[in-house]
Design an enzyme around this catalytic site. Structure first.
Site, mmCIF file in Angstrom:
data_model
loop_
_atom_site.group_PDB
_atom_site.id
_atom_site.type_symbol
_atom_site.label_atom_id
_atom_site.label_comp_id
_atom_site.label_asym_id
_atom_site.label_seq_id
_atom_site.Cartn_x
_atom_site.Cartn_y
_atom_site.Cartn_z
ATOM 1 N N LYS A 1 8.441 -24.793 26.162
ATOM 2 C CA LYS A 1 9.701 -25.508 26.400
ATOM 3 C C LYS A 1 10.214 -25.337 27.821
ATOM 4 O O LYS A 1 10.936 -26.187 28.321
ATOM 5 C CB LYS A 1 10.773 -25.058 25.399
ATOM 6 C CG LYS A 1 10.500 -25.559 23.989
ATOM 7 C CD LYS A 1 11.750 -25.491 23.130
ATOM 8 C CE LYS A 1 11.466 -26.130 21.767
ATOM 9 N NZ LYS A 1 12.602 -26.075 20.865
ATOM 10 N N LYS B 1 10.016 -36.123 17.287
ATOM 11 C CA LYS B 1 11.105 -36.919 17.869
ATOM 12 C C LYS B 1 10.988 -37.018 19.386
ATOM 13 O O LYS B 1 11.398 -37.995 19.972
ATOM 14 C CB LYS B 1 12.467 -36.377 17.455
ATOM 15 C CG LYS B 1 12.751 -35.017 18.016
ATOM 16 C CD LYS B 1 14.144 -34.539 17.717
ATOM 17 C CE LYS B 1 14.289 -33.104 18.144
ATOM 18 N NZ LYS B 1 13.570 -32.153 17.297
ATOM 19 N N LYS C 1 1.068 -35.061 16.260
ATOM 20 C CA LYS C 1 2.147 -34.789 15.307
ATOM 21 C C LYS C 1 3.262 -35.838 15.438
ATOM 22 O O LYS C 1 3.602 -36.235 16.551
ATOM 23 C CB LYS C 1 2.674 -33.386 15.658
ATOM 24 C CG LYS C 1 3.777 -32.850 14.810
ATOM 25 C CD LYS C 1 4.181 -31.465 15.305
ATOM 26 C CE LYS C 1 5.616 -31.529 15.780
ATOM 27 N NZ LYS C 1 6.441 -30.413 15.688
HETATM 28 P P1 ATP Z 1 10.216 -31.794 18.673
HETATM 29 O O1 ATP Z 1 10.059 -33.224 19.036
HETATM 30 O O2 ATP Z 1 11.266 -31.072 19.460
HETATM 31 O O3 ATP Z 1 8.900 -31.076 18.560
HETATM 32 P P2 ATP Z 1 10.211 -32.219 15.905
HETATM 33 O O4 ATP Z 1 10.425 -33.669 15.711
HETATM 34 O O5 ATP Z 1 8.800 -31.742 15.868
HETATM 35 O O6 ATP Z 1 10.872 -31.784 17.229
HETATM 36 P P3 ATP Z 1 11.599 -29.920 14.844
HETATM 37 O O7 ATP Z 1 13.073 -29.980 15.019
HETATM 38 O O8 ATP Z 1 10.797 -29.064 15.762
HETATM 39 O O9 ATP Z 1 11.031 -31.425 14.829
HETATM 40 O O10 ATP Z 1 11.220 -29.478 13.365
HETATM 41 C C1 ATP Z 1 12.078 -29.319 12.264
HETATM 42 C C2 ATP Z 1 11.221 -28.966 11.072
HETATM 43 O O11 ATP Z 1 10.365 -30.053 10.727
HETATM 44 C C3 ATP Z 1 10.284 -27.779 11.305
HETATM 45 O O12 ATP Z 1 10.194 -27.001 10.129
HETATM 46 C C4 ATP Z 1 8.956 -28.426 11.624
HETATM 47 O O13 ATP Z 1 7.869 -27.614 11.344
HETATM 48 C C5 ATP Z 1 9.005 -29.655 10.717
HETATM 49 N N1 ATP Z 1 8.215 -30.752 11.300
HETATM 50 C C6 ATP Z 1 8.480 -31.412 12.448
HETATM 51 N N2 ATP Z 1 7.563 -32.360 12.679
HETATM 52 C C7 ATP Z 1 6.693 -32.322 11.655
HETATM 53 C C8 ATP Z 1 5.520 -33.047 11.303
HETATM 54 N N3 ATP Z 1 5.085 -34.042 12.074
HETATM 55 N N4 ATP Z 1 4.861 -32.725 10.181
HETATM 56 C C9 ATP Z 1 5.310 -31.736 9.374
HETATM 57 N N5 ATP Z 1 6.405 -31.005 9.637
HETATM 58 C C10 ATP Z 1 7.102 -31.272 10.758
#
Ligand code: ATP
Ligand code: LTN
Length: 353
Positions: free
Chosen positions: A131, A217, A214
């Site tokens: 980050k 967002k 993955k």
């Molecule tokens: P960023 O874009 O900052 O990586 P994100 O969209 O991946 O954010 P987070 O806020 O990091 O989402 O994650 C919130 C929860 O959702 C965590 O428990 C994370 O493991 C889960 N999560 C996020 N993206 C996925 C995904 N694509 N598949 C399964 N679980 C997810």
């Protein structure tokens, strides 16, 4: 450290007063809507865990300010996150749902644990490295650096048995266990060593346009991500135009057919039909039929979710009541742990006059 794919607990019947193992998790309010990855990878497990566990679920607003936030947007997102938890099925009667900042013990324990953490130990956290890489370490806040220690405090205060998280949080759980062990050893046994609980089947929902990445967002394109609060018609269209693989056979094969496999995972998770059954159902049919049907499943699923969330956001009184009772339940537990900690590190007990 073992990964619990499905901690099995004999059903003790809810509300019977039998002590059920505790679970705790938090989610950051960093977008206007949760996406399918968040829902299938995290929130849905929270809903299921309510059956046999005593759950504490919170919105990690203090973690959110480790990077700059617009106060108005943050406040709105916190309430949206709480409303979505409830709309997803987290039941305020069975789970404590609260805002992290409403329970001051999180920040208070964090200070004690910071004093127990080695600088090098904190530096090894890969999420900080990732980050802070963008703007350079100099631009990152100290809060971003100490974020995993606040997370350890979030967890240890409640002495939970399991912590449902995504794979990306595994290292933070390891730090949490190390800190718990160190405290217990240096002072007196105070903390339970929590186990991570990572659901394998939906551990990674992938981007609809780039199915090896993955769904995220911050990294996904608008067409690659399905937001839970999107207009259902838009979500249906995204499913219909999801990237599928060469060939036409609906088959689960993450290496050869990552796009179709991701859609199968979503389909199975939303309907409860096994992947094998779905594959059988679409034997001899093409991708078109498969995606059309999944689009309908998605619309049926997100429509009531969205309506319920919007309804709750219009009814701030109910939402505030849920958060107040969640914070009261959480504080009762957290303050007891913090009092033990303060006593064990040698702080003088305040005497009320
Ligand atoms: P960023 O874009 O900052 O990586 P994100 O969209 O991946 O954010 P987070 O806020 O990091 O989402 O994650 C919130 C929860 O959702 C965590 O428990 C994370 O493991 C889960 N999560 C996020 N993206 C996925 C995904 N694509 N598949 C399964 N679980 C997810
Ligand atoms: N760091 C987590 C959110 C989080 C959390 C926690 C999860 C903050 N505190 C305590 C479990 C337990 C994330 O970004 N997904």
């Amino acid at each position: 450290m073992s990964t619990s794919t499905a901690p099995q607990v004999a059903a003790s019947g809810s509300g019977t007063g039998t002590a059920r193992p505790r679970v705790l998790s938090g989610i950051q309010p960093t977008a206007d809507s949760f996406h399918f990855g968040n829902y299938l990878g995290a929130l849905r497990q929270w809903v299921d865990l309510q059956e046999n566990y005593e759950p504490f679920f919170f919105i990690a607003d203090q973690h959110a300010i480790t990077v700059e936030q617009d106060p108005k947007v943050l406040r709105d997102r916190c309430l949206r996150a709480a409303a979505q938890l409830i709309a997803a099925g987290v039941d305020p009667e069975r789970s404590a749902i609260f805002m992290q900042s409403h329970v001051p013990a999180h920040a208070q324990l964090s200070w004690v644990l910071q004093c127990l953490t080695g600088f090098g130990e904190a530096r090894r956290m890969t999420q900080f490295k990732d980050k802070s890489a963008k703007g350079g370490e100099g631009a990152a806040s100290v809060g971003l650096f100490t974020y995993p220690i606040l997370m350890s405090s979030d967890i240890l205060l409640y002495r939970p048995h399991y912590v449902p998280v995504g794979e990306d949080q595994r290292q933070h759980l390891e730090l949490t266990r190390d800190l718990a062990q160190r405290f217990n050893h240096r002072y007196k046994k105070t903390f339970r060593l929590p186990e991570p609980y990572i659901l394998k089947a939906t551990a990674k929902i992938t981007d609809l346009q780039e199915p090896t990445a993955k769904m995220s967002k911050s990294a996904s394109s608008a067409n690659g991500i399905i937001d839970m609060l999107d207009d259902p018609k838009v979500s249906a269209k995204k499913i219909r135009s999801a990237v599928t693989d060469s060939g036409s056979e609906v088959r689960f094969d993450t290496a050869e057919k990552p796009g179709v496999s991701n859609l199968l995972t979503i389909y199975s998770a939303l309907t409860g039909t096994s992947i094998e059954e779905l594959v059988g159902q679409y034997d001899g049919k093409g991708y078109g039929d498969f995606k059309k049907d999944l689009a309908e499943v998605v619309v049926e699923f997100v429509t009531p979710f969205r309506n319920r969330t919007l309804e709750l956001l219009d009814d701030k009184e109910t939402l505030n009541d849920v958060l107040a009772s969640g914070a009261a339940k959480a504080s009762a537990v957290a303050e007891r742990t913090l009092a033990d900690v303060y006593d064990r590190v040698g702080f003088v007990k305040p005497v009320s006059r």
